[in-house]
Design an enzyme around this catalytic site. Structure first.
Site, short mmCIF file in Angstrom:
data_model
loop_
_atom_site.label_atom_id
_atom_site.label_comp_id
_atom_site.label_asym_id
_atom_site.label_seq_id
_atom_site.Cartn_x
_atom_site.Cartn_y
_atom_site.Cartn_z
N ASP A 283 79.13 14.07 74.39
CA ASP A 283 78.43 13.49 73.27
C ASP A 283 78.45 11.96 73.48
O ASP A 283 79.06 11.46 74.43
CB ASP A 283 79.06 13.89 71.93
CG ASP A 283 78.07 13.72 70.78
OD1 ASP A 283 77.04 13.04 70.96
OD2 ASP A 283 78.32 14.27 69.68
C1 BGC Z 1 75.61 12.99 68.03
C2 BGC Z 1 74.87 14.04 68.82
C3 BGC Z 1 73.58 13.47 69.35
C4 BGC Z 1 73.89 12.24 70.17
C5 BGC Z 1 72.67 11.62 70.82
C6 BGC Z 1 75.73 11.69 68.77
O1 BGC Z 1 76.20 10.67 67.94
O2 BGC Z 1 76.88 13.49 67.68
O3 BGC Z 1 74.66 15.19 68.04
O4 BGC Z 1 72.88 14.44 70.08
O5 BGC Z 1 74.50 11.29 69.33
O6 BGC Z 1 71.88 10.96 69.91
#
Ligand code: BGC
Length: 751
Positions: A283
């Protein structure tokens, strides 16, 4: 003779050509593996690490191009302009040494331009077709600008509505989430990944993220292995079976181990047990966040722990490109581990067809908001709305209603009704309830619009007074309340689940006019709305319904459509009851309603006089609405429930048949639900578990015999020895319209 031979030869050649054209998935897979090996053999360590590096668009195309030329970027997220995307792909395909295309990613969570209901709303449809069609629409629109990878579906089980991200998933139930999540994977990826409208799915967040302590985002979780396997892992396994191309690790640490450094989940479970062949991305900066967790000492340690645990690509935190060269030199990360990661990434790029053609037609914006997309969004919104109350059949509104007051901050809030995770949906395309009702009723009904509050958190006595005045002149009051989109989603946890601002006061004041109040709630989570339900004649709960929420609600209010949504999560009476979910294990002292509440407790009551049971003195144990609950304008009757056998072996399949009858006045759809309880296990089992559901549409008076089949193998669970087995014994079974009703039946499983 000569002519005949020539004819045969032609036939033979033709057959060869057509054979070559019909692609054989097995041969394609072998060919891809060969291409990967050829490419890998030419790559320097730096080029390999480049593939494992994902950046968020810098905005400045020259800077990105410079890195692409050197082979230092494998994927870019947050780039949505097709002209820029083509330009970047041209650099990759023409100016980088190995000509490896860039994988363009974006959070396309519930639509790209056409916004569907938030995933929690889609889950309320109990209709996998809605989820699959919605994801297809999203994929068609996103791929038209060059996006070929989405970070969805979110299949985290969420049992705490304080957690803002409950909006992004399919709720509290592993089976419902598995079915809906797999449907979304199919919708995003289409029939074949290499179709130009397919985008790679990325089930997330692996794993346990929804169990954040106290519902506070990013918080630690404590999920022991058995619960992990019985509750949190099944939707991810279903996503792998549906062919999900990639996976994302979660932010949380579970029992002390952050997911991004957890080789048990990434290597043992995902790859060895489930045979996953895609790649795993962190993530956002979750590799370096292991330093904050106190699990990694510094960026170098973080990179080592993530890659050794089984992460293939790093999102935005650059430790792989920076730190892995030394780690490989020092023997702390094997080059073979890097090679595996690069293979996994290249495989998906090949399967997406990016090596053959990474470009898009820059003028294909005609697919955005296409009529068929808007139809899919409207159908999803209609099916997602849950009728929680309908006293004296105030709904649907009929011809006797000549004047309606439309009130509340969500009646005409085009941005807010789209919900969380909307980066690309344009609010000027949103159809609000106000606009849609005006269009639907034309001049047959007089509309007085007085929002009272301009946004959900506003407090305004003057506004409330104005709304009340409007209500006095109406036959019915339609009040649209709920949450602005910013109140749910990532990092948007709440400790108070009541309606924000003066919305509660607004409803109380409207109810005091004596006019029938129909409350429509648009929110990102279940809210504690007991007071408002009591004060309203009817309540429709619409999780943020997206672009077409307005027309869907207008049709439902005036009976052009009939509600069929069901709660995908338990609605608590008060935030203090959370986490509250139907599939809980029993205590030694289950509450049964005989216990005394605070209000009934005499002063000076003896210590044991209350009933020593598992409940809250001030909030009992019952939810406001149970899981799977939702009314219709019509009524349904279940009868004649029969099991194919009362005693089954482990390899058998249980058949369940029943009659479902529409006993009311409207054509409508009931979601029939099958629940099972394993009465005694080597470990305690939930009091009920959803095992099947079906949407059944019936005309008034129509009766249909419906059947479910349930292989006994699906009663298996991770038992005391941590084996997934069906344990012989007694089972309870319910066929019903929600998780609380229905008459218990029973059957046995024998060895
Ligand atoms: C979130 C994810 C997301 C990623 C990319 C993160 O902060 O937890 O769910 O896909 O950002 O934007």
């Amino acid at each position: 003779m000569k002519v005949y031979k020539f004819f045969l030869l032609c036939l033979f050649l033709l057959s060869l050509i057509s054979c070559a054209q019909v692609s054989n998935p097995k041969n394609d897979a072998v060919a891809i593996e060969q291409k990967i090996e050829v490419l890998l053999s030419k790559m320097t360590l730096e080029e390999k690490l480049g593939q494992m590096n994902q950046i968020s668009s810098y905005g400045n195309i020259e800077d990105m191009s410079r890195l692409i030329k050197k082979g230092e970027i494998g994927s870019i997220l947050n780039e949505v302009d097709p002209v820029r995307i083509n330009a970047l792909q041209h650099v990759a395909m023409e100016e980088s040494r190995l000509r490896i295309p860039i994988l363009i990613a974006r959070d396309v969570i519930h639509g790209f331009k056409t916004i569907l209901p938030i995933p929690l709303g889609q889950a309320a449809t109990f209709d996998p077709k809605v989820a699959e069609d919605g994801a297809r629409v999203a994929a068609i629109e996103a791929s038209a600008v060059g996006i070929r990878w989405t970070f969805a579906p979110m299949v985290d089980i969420a049992r705490d509505p304080r957690w803002g991200r409950i909006a992004e998933g399919c709720g509290e139930d592993p089976y419902l989430t598995s079915v809906m999540g797999a449907a979304m994977v199919r919708g995003f990826q289409g029939d074949s990944l290499n179709s130009p409208t397919s985008i790679a799915a990325c089930p997330k967040h692996f794993v346990g993220y929804g169990a954040a302590e106290g519902g506070r985002d990013y918080n630690s979780t404590f999920i022991p292995e058995r619960r992990l396997r019985n509750v949190y892992l099944p939707p991810f396994e279903a996503a792998v079976k549906a062919g999900a191309a990639t996976f994302m690790t979660s932010f949380n640490d579970n029992d002390g181990v952050p997911s991004t450094g957890n080789s048990f989940i990434l290597r043992e479970v995902l790859r060895k047990e489930w045979g996953f062949k895609g790649f795993v991305v962190t993530d956002w900066a979750s590799a370096t966040e292991m330093i904050n967790h106190g699990f990694a000492a510094d960026p170098k340690d973080a990179a080592m722990k993530a890659v050794n645990a089984g992460v293939d690509m790093e999102m935005v935190s650059y430790t792989f490109v920076k730190e892995l060269p030394d780690l490989v030199k020092e023997g702390k990360v094997k080059e073979s581990t890097i090679d595996e990661a690069v293979r996994d990434i290249l495989r998906i790029k090949f399967r997406l067809g990016l090596f053959d053609d990474p470009y898009v037609d820059e003028k294909k914006d005609t697919v955005m908001y296409a009529p068929s997309h808007l139809d899919a969004a409207k159908q999803a919104a209609i099916e997602s709305v849950i009728l929680l109350k309908n006293d004296k059949e105030v709904l649907p509104l009929n011809a006797s209603v000549k004047t309606v007051a439309i009130v509340g901050p969500m009646a005409d809030a085009p941005y807010e009704q789209m919900g969380t995770w909307v980066f690309d949906g344009d609010k000027t395309h949103t159809e609000t309830p106000l606009k849609a009702i005006q269009e639907l009723v034309g001049n047959k009904v007089r509309i007085i619009y007085e929002p009272g509050l301009t946004y959900s958190r506003e407090k305004s006595e003057v506004g409330v007074a104005k709304a009340v005045e409007a209500a006095r002149h109406a036959d019915v009051v339609l009040v649209f309340v709920g949450e602005e989109s910013i109140l749910s989603g990532e990092a948007h946890s709440l400790a108070d689940l009541n309606l924000q601002g003066d919305q509660g006061t607004l409803i109380t004041s409207l109810a005091k006019t004596g006019k029938p109040v129909v409350t429509v709630i648009m929110a990102g989570r279940p809210l504690t709305i007991g007071k408002e339900v009591n004060e309203s004649a009817a309540v429709l709960y619409s999780f943020h319904p997206g672009t077409m929420g307005g027309p869907a609600l207008a049709d439902l209010l005036w009976g052009k459509a009939v509600p069929s949504g069901k709660t995908p999560v338990t609605f608590p009476t008060t935030v203090g009851q959370t986490p509250l979910y139907y599939a809980h294990n029993n205590t030694g002292r289950p509450a049964d309603g005989t216990e005394l509440l605070l209000s009934e407790t005499p002063v000076g009551a003896g210590q044991t006089s209350l009933g020593c049971r598992s409940y809250y003195l001030d909030a009992g144990f019952k939810p406001l609405f149970p899981f799977g609950y939702g009314l219709s304008y019509t009524t349904f009757k279940f009868s004649n429930i029969k099991l194919s056998a009362n005693s089954l072996k482990k390899n058998d399949t249980l058949g369940v048949t029943f009659d479902l009858e529409n006993t009311g006045k409207y054509e409508g759809t009931e979601v029939a639900q099958l629940y099972v309880q394993d009465k005694v296990g080597s470990v305690t089992r939930p009091v009920k578990e959803l095992k099947r559901f079906a949407r059944v549409t019936l005309k008034p008076g129509e009766k249909r015999n419906v059947s479910f089949t349930l292989p006994v193998s699906e009663l298996a669970f991770w038992n005391i020895d941590m084996n997934k087995v069906v344990e012989p014994g007694d089972f309870g079974l319910w066929v019903s319209s929600d998780s609380r009703s229905g008459k218990e039946m029973s059957f046995k499983v024998v060895d």
